[in-house]
Design a protein around this motif. Sequence first.
Motif, short mmCIF file in Angstrom:
data_model
loop_
_atom_site.label_atom_id
_atom_site.label_comp_id
_atom_site.label_asym_id
_atom_site.label_seq_id
_atom_site.Cartn_x
_atom_site.Cartn_y
_atom_site.Cartn_z
N ALA A 127 0.77 -1.02 -0.04
CA ALA A 127 -0.06 -0.07 -0.06
C ALA A 127 0.84 1.24 0.01
O ALA A 127 0.57 2.14 -0.67
N GLU A 128 1.98 1.18 0.82
CA GLU A 128 2.59 2.38 0.88
C GLU A 128 3.97 2.69 -0.13
O GLU A 128 4.34 3.85 -0.43
N SER A 129 4.42 1.55 -0.43
CA SER A 129 5.48 1.44 -1.44
C SER A 129 5.26 1.08 -2.93
O SER A 129 5.79 1.57 -3.77
N VAL A 130 4.60 0.14 -3.00
CA VAL A 130 4.45 -0.58 -4.23
C VAL A 130 3.02 0.03 -5.04
O VAL A 130 3.47 0.49 -6.23
N ALA A 131 2.14 0.25 -4.35
CA ALA A 131 0.84 0.69 -5.00
C ALA A 131 1.09 2.46 -5.73
O ALA A 131 0.63 2.49 -6.75
N PRO A 132 1.85 3.20 -5.03
CA PRO A 132 2.30 4.49 -5.74
C PRO A 132 3.00 4.49 -6.90
O PRO A 132 2.84 5.19 -7.66
N LEU A 133 3.91 3.41 -6.99
CA LEU A 133 4.57 3.37 -8.24
C LEU A 133 3.91 2.83 -9.34
O LEU A 133 4.05 3.17 -10.72
N LEU A 134 2.61 2.14 -9.12
CA LEU A 134 1.51 1.58 -10.15
C LEU A 134 0.35 2.81 -10.48
O LEU A 134 -0.34 2.58 -11.03
N GLY A 135 0.47 3.87 -9.63
CA GLY A 135 -0.70 4.80 -9.91
C GLY A 135 -1.63 4.53 -9.10
O GLY A 135 -3.04 4.80 -9.26
N LEU A 136 -1.68 3.66 -7.86
CA LEU A 136 -2.90 3.19 -7.29
C LEU A 136 -2.86 3.94 -5.77
O LEU A 136 -1.97 4.13 -5.23
N TRP A 156 11.24 -12.33 1.48
CA TRP A 156 10.79 -12.98 2.48
C TRP A 156 11.18 -12.46 4.06
O TRP A 156 10.50 -12.71 5.03
N HIS A 157 12.53 -12.05 4.09
CA HIS A 157 12.91 -11.42 5.29
C HIS A 157 12.38 -10.42 5.85
O HIS A 157 12.32 -10.05 7.00
N GLY A 158 11.82 -9.37 4.91
CA GLY A 158 11.17 -8.40 5.44
C GLY A 158 10.37 -7.48 4.42
O GLY A 158 11.08 -7.80 3.17
N ALA A 159 9.44 -6.87 4.53
CA ALA A 159 8.67 -6.15 3.56
C ALA A 159 9.18 -4.59 3.58
O ALA A 159 8.67 -3.74 4.07
N ALA A 160 10.36 -4.47 2.82
CA ALA A 160 10.80 -3.28 2.50
C ALA A 160 12.14 -3.50 1.47
O ALA A 160 12.50 -4.67 1.11
N TRP A 161 12.17 -2.37 0.78
CA TRP A 161 13.12 -2.32 -0.47
C TRP A 161 14.51 -2.72 0.16
O TRP A 161 15.21 -3.46 -0.89
N THR A 162 14.76 -2.45 1.03
CA THR A 162 16.27 -2.80 1.71
C THR A 162 16.60 -4.39 1.51
O THR A 162 17.51 -4.90 1.04
N PHE A 163 15.51 -5.08 1.89
CA PHE A 163 15.58 -6.62 2.18
C PHE A 163 15.52 -7.04 0.55
O PHE A 163 16.37 -8.08 0.16
N VAL A 164 14.87 -6.22 -0.26
CA VAL A 164 14.83 -6.74 -1.57
C VAL A 164 16.19 -6.65 -2.40
O VAL A 164 16.66 -7.33 -3.05
N ALA A 165 16.98 -5.42 -2.11
CA ALA A 165 18.24 -5.09 -2.33
C ALA A 165 19.29 -5.99 -1.90
O ALA A 165 20.11 -6.57 -2.80
N TRP A 166 19.23 -6.45 -0.50
CA TRP A 166 19.88 -7.60 -0.11
C TRP A 166 19.83 -8.83 -0.70
O TRP A 166 20.94 -9.34 -1.24
N GLY A 167 18.64 -9.31 -1.40
CA GLY A 167 18.65 -10.51 -1.75
C GLY A 167 18.92 -10.35 -3.34
O GLY A 167 19.64 -11.16 -3.82
N CYS A 168 18.81 -9.08 -3.80
CA CYS A 168 19.32 -8.88 -5.49
C CYS A 168 20.82 -9.16 -5.25
O CYS A 168 21.45 -9.67 -6.33
N LEU A 169 21.54 -8.46 -4.27
CA LEU A 169 22.87 -8.34 -4.26
C LEU A 169 23.64 -9.84 -3.89
O LEU A 169 24.46 -10.09 -4.67
N HIS A 170 23.00 -10.60 -3.14
CA HIS A 170 23.17 -12.12 -3.17
C HIS A 170 22.87 -12.87 -4.46
O HIS A 170 23.83 -13.68 -4.75
N GLY A 171 21.95 -12.59 -5.00
CA GLY A 171 21.48 -13.16 -6.33
C GLY A 171 22.68 -12.92 -7.27
O GLY A 171 23.14 -13.63 -7.86
N LEU A 172 23.13 -11.69 -7.46
CA LEU A 172 24.07 -11.14 -8.44
C LEU A 172 25.36 -11.77 -8.12
O LEU A 172 26.27 -12.22 -8.99
#
Length: 483
Positions: free
Chosen positions: A102-111, A325-341
């Motif tokens: 609601a607070e982070s993804v929806a605004p990017l989609l114009g919702l 999975w670890h947390g609902a925040a972009w920082t956790f997404v970045a952490w996962g992406c870094l480990h993926g890379l």
Amino acid sequence: MLFNSAPFLFAFLPLVLAGFFGIRRMGWRPAMAFLTLASIVFYAWWNPAYAWPLAASIVGNFLFGLAIARSRDTRWGGAILALGVAANLAFLGIFKYERFFAESVAPLLGLMITSQRLELPLGVSFFTFTQIAYLVDVRRNLVRDADALSYTLFVTFFPHLIAGPIIHHKEMMPQFRQPRRDCATSENLVAGLSLFAIGLFKKAVIADWVASYVSPGFSAAGAGQDLGLLAAWQCALAYTVQIYFDFSGYSDMALGLARLFGIDLPVNFNSPYKATSIIEFWRRWHMTLSRFLRDYLYFPLGGGRCGPVRRHVNLMLVMTLGGLWHGAAWTFVAWGCLHGLMLVGNHAWRAIRPAVPGRGEVVAGWILTQVLVVVAWVFFRAVNFDAALIVLKGMAGLNGLSGGAVKVAWDGLVLSLVLMAVCVAAPNSQQIMSATGPGLEPVERPDRLAWRPTTGWAWTLAAMLACSAMTLWRTSEFLYYQF
């Protein structure tokens, strides 16, 4: 209820042990029912009003399991499994990611969506993943029983309920029907209490001590204040040590507590900071999560069977979702992406450098791995991207050696480096306790510091318990309780 709290140590655990061994004389089935009730009380201790999501999840997944088992050989089996997995993911999404969307993804989609700010059930990620694995195993015909009591204990067993390890039905249900170590009560108590004492010392003494050197730097970064080179590295290294001793301490306590009742849980840590590559790191860190992501996401996506490009895409997707999975925040997404890379890069390097690495390459691999892990932990700990970038800017030396708002705590920097050396050079808890067979997996016996039933070890563990008990006045939550 916290494992490192006075109510747990001096009331709940002694009462549950006494009740369990008393009822055990009536048979294993009544003892299992008592242990299930005790586990539900343990979970509801925080707030009974918020225990209903766990109850609803258990009932729903048990019914889904029955439906999948009955339709296993029909064309409806796969559809029911898909519906069950979707229901679990929707359940997790509603409670854990509703606010993030609601607070982070929806605004990017114009919702325009208003968050309901739902209370996050404790351990929701762990017990949801455990039950998704159960449904898949039912579909694969790896589960052949439908016992409501055993299933409820499988999900709620208090040593693993809040922060893992993530367990499999096939490895636990035989033990819940009849524990592997049923006739060795005294050995179970000695082994379980010893491992619990080591884990409690890790958390209550080491992790919480190091935590005092973590907050100042990350708090300053969260407030937009710059950090110098030494201060930035000091807080990053301190957090690297804190999260290891905090989570591995919890995992040790979980294994020790389960062993008190004659139950073996899977090992969750195997000295991850000894890893000489990111691939090896993920075989050693949070091993049951890595196993879940591999078996129930990476392999179904095709794994590495469809060529290197598909493998790399799958790795990125799996690690990104693992970060989320670890947390609902972009920082956790970045952490996962870094480990993926990093995993993609590691596999690509192995493809062009397949030869056995020499000593110098192993050392260089270890250094690079640890630096990358520390850098990624900054995103895991920071409150937002801006704070993470401030810390990384300081670590890169862009604010000078000792500039910025926070001065380096030399004792904290030295302590973090010493503890990192301990993580690398010393045997881990399971290796120390290898003579007692801790966990489900075989453990290598170390050349030094191996536990033995001697007076010296008894006094050492008693001293560790005493030191831990003196910290109970400042009891703190485990870091993974938030996940």
